[in-house]
Design an enzyme around this catalytic site. Sequence first.
Site, PDB file in Angstrom:
ATOM      1  N   CYS A   2       0.828  -1.195   0.000  1.00 14.25           N
ATOM      2  CA  CYS A   2       0.000   0.000   0.000  1.00 14.25           C
ATOM      3  C   CYS A   2       0.866   1.250   0.000  1.00 14.25           C
ATOM      4  O   CYS A   2       2.090   1.186  -0.055  1.00 14.25           O
ATOM      5  CB  CYS A   2      -0.892   0.007   1.239  1.00 14.25           C
ATOM      6  SG  CYS A   2      -1.801  -1.534   1.467  1.00 14.25           S
ATOM      7  N   ASN A  74       2.087  -0.163   5.403  1.00 11.52           N
ATOM      8  CA  ASN A  74       2.520  -0.565   4.072  1.00 11.52           C
ATOM      9  C   ASN A  74       3.491  -1.724   4.228  1.00 11.52           C
ATOM     10  O   ASN A  74       4.504  -1.582   4.910  1.00 11.52           O
ATOM     11  CB  ASN A  74       3.205   0.609   3.362  1.00 11.52           C
ATOM     12  CG  ASN A  74       3.939   0.192   2.104  1.00 11.52           C
ATOM     13  OD1 ASN A  74       3.503  -0.709   1.393  1.00 11.52           O
ATOM     14  ND2 ASN A  74       5.055   0.849   1.826  1.00 11.52           N
TER      15      ASN A  74
END
Length: 625
Positions: A2, A74
């Site tokens: 992400c 992430n």
Amino acid sequence: MCGITGALFFEDKEPSQALLKRMTDVIVHRGPDDSGFWTENRIGLGFRRLSIIDLKEGHQPLCNEDESVWIVFNGEIYNYKYLRNALIEKGHQFKTHCDTEVIVHLYEEYGEECVKQLRGMFGFVIWDRKKKLLFGARDHFGIKPFYYHYDAKRFLFGSEIKSILAADSIERTIHTESLLNYLTFQYVPEPDTMFRGVQKLPPGHYVKVTYDGSMSVHRYWDPMFEPVQRPFADYVEEIRETLKDSVIHHMQSDVERGCFLSSGIDSTAIATHMRRIEPIRTFSVGFEGPNNETGIAKQTADALDTEHYAKVISREDFFAALPKAIWHQDEPVADPSAIALWHVAELARRHVTVVLSGEGADELFGGYRIYREPLSVAPLARLPRPVQRLLHALARIMPAGLYGRNYLLRGTTPLEERFIGNAKIFSEDMKAELVRIGEEMLRTYRGPLQVAKPFYDRTRHLDPVTRMQYIDMNLWMPGDILMKADKMTMAHSLELRVPFLDVEVFDVARRIPAEYRIAEGTTKYIFRKAMEGIIPDFILNRPKLGFPVPIRDWMKGPQGDLIVEQIAASGIDDYINVDTVRAMLARHKSGKGDYSRRLWTVYVFALWHTTYMEELPKPSLAGAV
């Protein structure tokens, strides 16, 4: 995988949805599947999602049961199932099956020590509402990025610099010291970036920022080598078992996965282990000409029985991708192989969402040819220092190019002065001719030797080869290898995983004696032995090629003239003497030396300057995702 962004204000003001949307929109390529925001007084978190695990429930920002802890994350945590079960036994309640929520509960249980239990790659930020504390962390090796801007009014963070630049009133100014170091390293070493006021959180570090604006950065892990004399066969077996285990863990996903495959041993080892688990797709690229390695990769793919895809990159393909690649890199990285990585990532994304790759093996197991140098210069290094100084002085007055001159120079130069990592593009003397920066700055800035010094200071007890590996683990690997790997794959919304850079694999590698790593005239000796009987024999002792980009030849033709004209038109005259650049090209074309890497380093900076200093970065520049 992400993209994360956010802001913490040091006054009673809530970050706006418009601010967070700007910061996330510009990194849509990192997460085209979903977005999310969460704000309250002073704090705002933004998120873009590429769905890999728990496709239905992995929405972020995510919180715990009482909403006292919020996270944007992430990366991938490969031991999250084990951690989840252990946390459930301690009474924690989960509402999803994603690895993100594991970090939330791990933080509840262990606070900042939670990072020490994570096996994976990550950049995350947690907002602790009770403590009014922002806690951010980057993974052990620096596989995933973490950038931030900190001043008296706010702390901004993001997976990419362009998110921070999208915030209000961020002045885009070149950090002069970073430019000078870039010209030698071919990247900007941590924690600086090419932008004044924007920094990288170094690998193995976490940052804490309080409600009232105090910030502190802490190191939680150090990739220190600690060689232990044990039987060679014991290490061979440990390498085999831990790499196999790492590949198994790195294959966790709810989407299609594949593997980058070059002509070398590292990617072949990963692909072989994957293929033993399931049918896989493999991907390779090469360049037109005699060094095209797609043929060897295809031979390997056939031997492994993979579904293989390959692309031959033309000169036109290479330069067409360059402006988009520069935009995605955020700051200049003058490694031509980054563009090859762009193309293989583009190829792979047509078929899979996750790829495994062989980055990190050279740093862990001693794979670069330069690591053999301490053995070759050992006869000179053993001489008394006065004798070394005399030989060094004699070598300096020898004609350039004379056989043996370079050997004498390197062998009589202390390791700390001759090795700062895998790239050393411009010397300080060369910079004095090239840059339009004051002489005082050139004399006093924190240059390459000073950047490397803390890592040499920590390794005085180790042998020269191991010290070189430690330098590369802290500089070259995060600054070049992992930076281009992340940016070039995420440009195509492709998640890249690197099984060699696993804490369990490193725990084996760090204990291997240097004589097991560099032996019998080859590098990565023990790793090659460990792979005997596992990967095809014709790959075992192939020399390392990487992505051999033919820029040397390209620059001798019309492309070289075009490059210099683009440099001249890029607006870097305040920093770079373009006449010096033209003279380098003339010498390169006349065969008076190979100036291709130096010209390329200036060219990448020029293109970056045009993109980030002359034009506002826009999401549309990313091209098709």
